[in-house]
Scaffold this motif. Structure first.
Motif, PDB file in Angstrom:
ATOM      1  N   ALA A 136     109.443  52.686  51.587  1.00  0.00           N
ATOM      2  CA  ALA A 136     108.228  52.948  52.357  1.00  0.00           C
ATOM      3  C   ALA A 136     107.190  51.878  52.054  1.00  0.00           C
ATOM      4  O   ALA A 136     107.024  51.462  50.905  1.00  0.00           O
ATOM      5  N   VAL A 137     106.506  51.450  53.104  1.00  0.00           N
ATOM      6  CA  VAL A 137     105.369  50.533  52.971  1.00  0.00           C
ATOM      7  C   VAL A 137     104.168  51.222  53.595  1.00  0.00           C
ATOM      8  O   VAL A 137     104.170  51.527  54.795  1.00  0.00           O
ATOM      9  N   LEU A 138     103.165  51.507  52.796  1.00  0.00           N
ATOM     10  CA  LEU A 138     101.970  52.216  53.244  1.00  0.00           C
ATOM     11  C   LEU A 138     100.818  51.215  53.267  1.00  0.00           C
ATOM     12  O   LEU A 138     100.384  50.730  52.218  1.00  0.00           O
ATOM     13  N   ILE A 139     100.325  50.901  54.459  1.00  0.00           N
ATOM     14  CA  ILE A 139      99.274  49.893  54.637  1.00  0.00           C
ATOM     15  C   ILE A 139      97.956  50.615  54.910  1.00  0.00           C
ATOM     16  O   ILE A 139      97.811  51.277  55.938  1.00  0.00           O
ATOM     17  N   GLY A 140      97.014  50.508  53.989  1.00  0.00           N
ATOM     18  CA  GLY A 140      95.743  51.215  54.164  1.00  0.00           C
ATOM     19  C   GLY A 140      95.946  52.678  54.476  1.00  0.00           C
ATOM     20  O   GLY A 140      95.339  53.210  55.413  1.00  0.00           O
ATOM     21  N   PRO A 141      96.799  53.372  53.708  1.00  0.00           N
ATOM     22  CA  PRO A 141      97.116  54.763  54.048  1.00  0.00           C
ATOM     23  C   PRO A 141      95.929  55.699  53.813  1.00  0.00           C
ATOM     24  O   PRO A 141      95.264  55.618  52.792  1.00  0.00           O
ATOM     25  N   VAL A 142      95.685  56.558  54.772  1.00  0.00           N
ATOM     26  CA  VAL A 142      94.637  57.564  54.616  1.00  0.00           C
ATOM     27  C   VAL A 142      95.124  58.649  53.665  1.00  0.00           C
ATOM     28  O   VAL A 142      96.257  59.119  53.773  1.00  0.00           O
ATOM     29  N   TYR A 143      94.264  59.033  52.739  1.00  0.00           N
ATOM     30  CA  TYR A 143      94.556  60.161  51.845  1.00  0.00           C
ATOM     31  C   TYR A 143      93.819  61.378  52.419  1.00  0.00           C
ATOM     32  O   TYR A 143      92.594  61.456  52.351  1.00  0.00           O
ATOM     33  N   PRO A 144      94.535  62.345  52.999  1.00  0.00           N
ATOM     34  CA  PRO A 144      93.860  63.480  53.639  1.00  0.00           C
ATOM     35  C   PRO A 144      92.956  64.241  52.665  1.00  0.00           C
ATOM     36  O   PRO A 144      93.321  64.479  51.515  1.00  0.00           O
ATOM     37  N   SER A 145      91.777  64.605  53.149  1.00  0.00           N
ATOM     38  CA  SER A 145      90.806  65.342  52.336  1.00  0.00           C
ATOM     39  C   SER A 145      89.777  65.973  53.250  1.00  0.00           C
ATOM     40  O   SER A 145      89.718  65.674  54.453  1.00  0.00           O
ATOM     41  N   SER A 146      88.944  66.827  52.696  1.00  0.00           N
ATOM     42  CA  SER A 146      87.879  67.443  53.492  1.00  0.00           C
ATOM     43  C   SER A 146      86.877  66.400  53.979  1.00  0.00           C
ATOM     44  O   SER A 146      86.334  66.517  55.081  1.00  0.00           O
TER      45      SER A 146
END
Length: 268
Positions: free
Chosen positions: A120-130
């Motif tokens: 997997a390559v995660l480019i600027g991945p959003v980390y879900p949060s409130s």
């Protein structure tokens, strides 16, 4: 134009063969982020295909050329689309690359469908949060108020790139945003707003995280947190200097080189 029917969805895709061989070293499948399209990745394609890789890029449902279906989506359904494309193209396993929202999808696939994911390559991945949910609820309201993409196109190209980003890069981002249907964009905003963190400790495949030093949409602090939570023994965090959230447009050579180096050293 190449289209795939994945269930009730019609997805536009492009399948790039490796430059000098009919037998690719590996297949990469590329999932773009919100307000974007497969064209986000096009600056990377020459380097990836020259390095011997097959590259499959597509427009997520509701984005660009893949029409909005009137059916609300989720990280699960977007991940199912990736698997559907792989099935249609008879690709048993692939390296999954995801940008921003696509980074959530790629991490979910790596955690829940590891048998189909080489790495997997995660480019600027959003980390879900409130906090992320609140940001995207505001975007939904702004787009729905005018039923148009102008507010996003007039703000995001400058706000979400590095201070030194070129005017050409910002123009490309503006074009990507204006190519979205308001309803499709809002639907994908809802995907992010409703998302929960993937099971990062369950990610065991080799994983590369690419972070922009000046990324305000997926801040470095959240990417570092994600990196620490990943269960993969082989994982890398690469920070790209003077880059914002639109990595493959702002710094395509650096992104492509990081992906190729990761594959050569950590995957093959």
């Amino acid at each position: 134009m190449p289209w795939l029917a994945v269930g009730y969805k019609r997805l536009h895709y492009t399948d790039f063969a490796p430059t000098d061989s009919s037998h690719p070293r590996e297949t990469f499948i590329l999932h773009h982020g919100l307000g974007s399209s497969q064209n986000f990745y096009i600056p990377l394609v020459p380097a990836l295909t020259a390095a011997g890789f097959r590259v499959v890029a597509f427009d997520t449902t509701g984005a660009a050329r893949s029409p909005y279906t009137q059916v609300e989506q989720s990280i699960d359904t977007l991940a199912a689309d990736v698997l559907g494309i792989l099935d249609h193209l008879s690709i048993p396993r692939a390296v999954v690359i995801g940008h921003s929202m696509g980074g959530i999808v790629a991490a979910h696939l790596a955690a829940e469908h590891a048998e189909r994911v080489v790495a997997a390559v995660l480019i600027g991945p959003v980390y879900p949060s409130s906090q992320v949910t609140a940001v995207f609820e505001k975007r939904i309201a702004a787009v729905e108020a005018e039923n148009a993409m102008d507010a996003m196109a007039n703000s995001i190209p400058a706000a979400a790139t590095a201070a030194s980003a070129s005017s050409l890069a910002r123009a490309m981002i503006r074009e990507l945003l204006l190519a979205q249907s308001p309803a499709g964009y809002v639907s994908n905003c809802r995907v992010i707003a409703a998302a929960r963190p993937p099971a990062y400790p369950h990610v065991k495949v080799p994983t590369l995280l690419l972070a922009g030093e000046e990324d305000k949409s997926a801040p470095l602090e959240s990417t570092k947190r994600m990196y620490e939570e990943l269960g993969a023994e082989s994982k890398r965090l690469v920070v790209l200097p003077k880059v914002g959230h639109w990595h493959a447009i702002e710094a395509p050579e650096a992104v492509a080189n990081a992906i190729i180096e990761f594959y050569n050293n950590d995957v093959q």
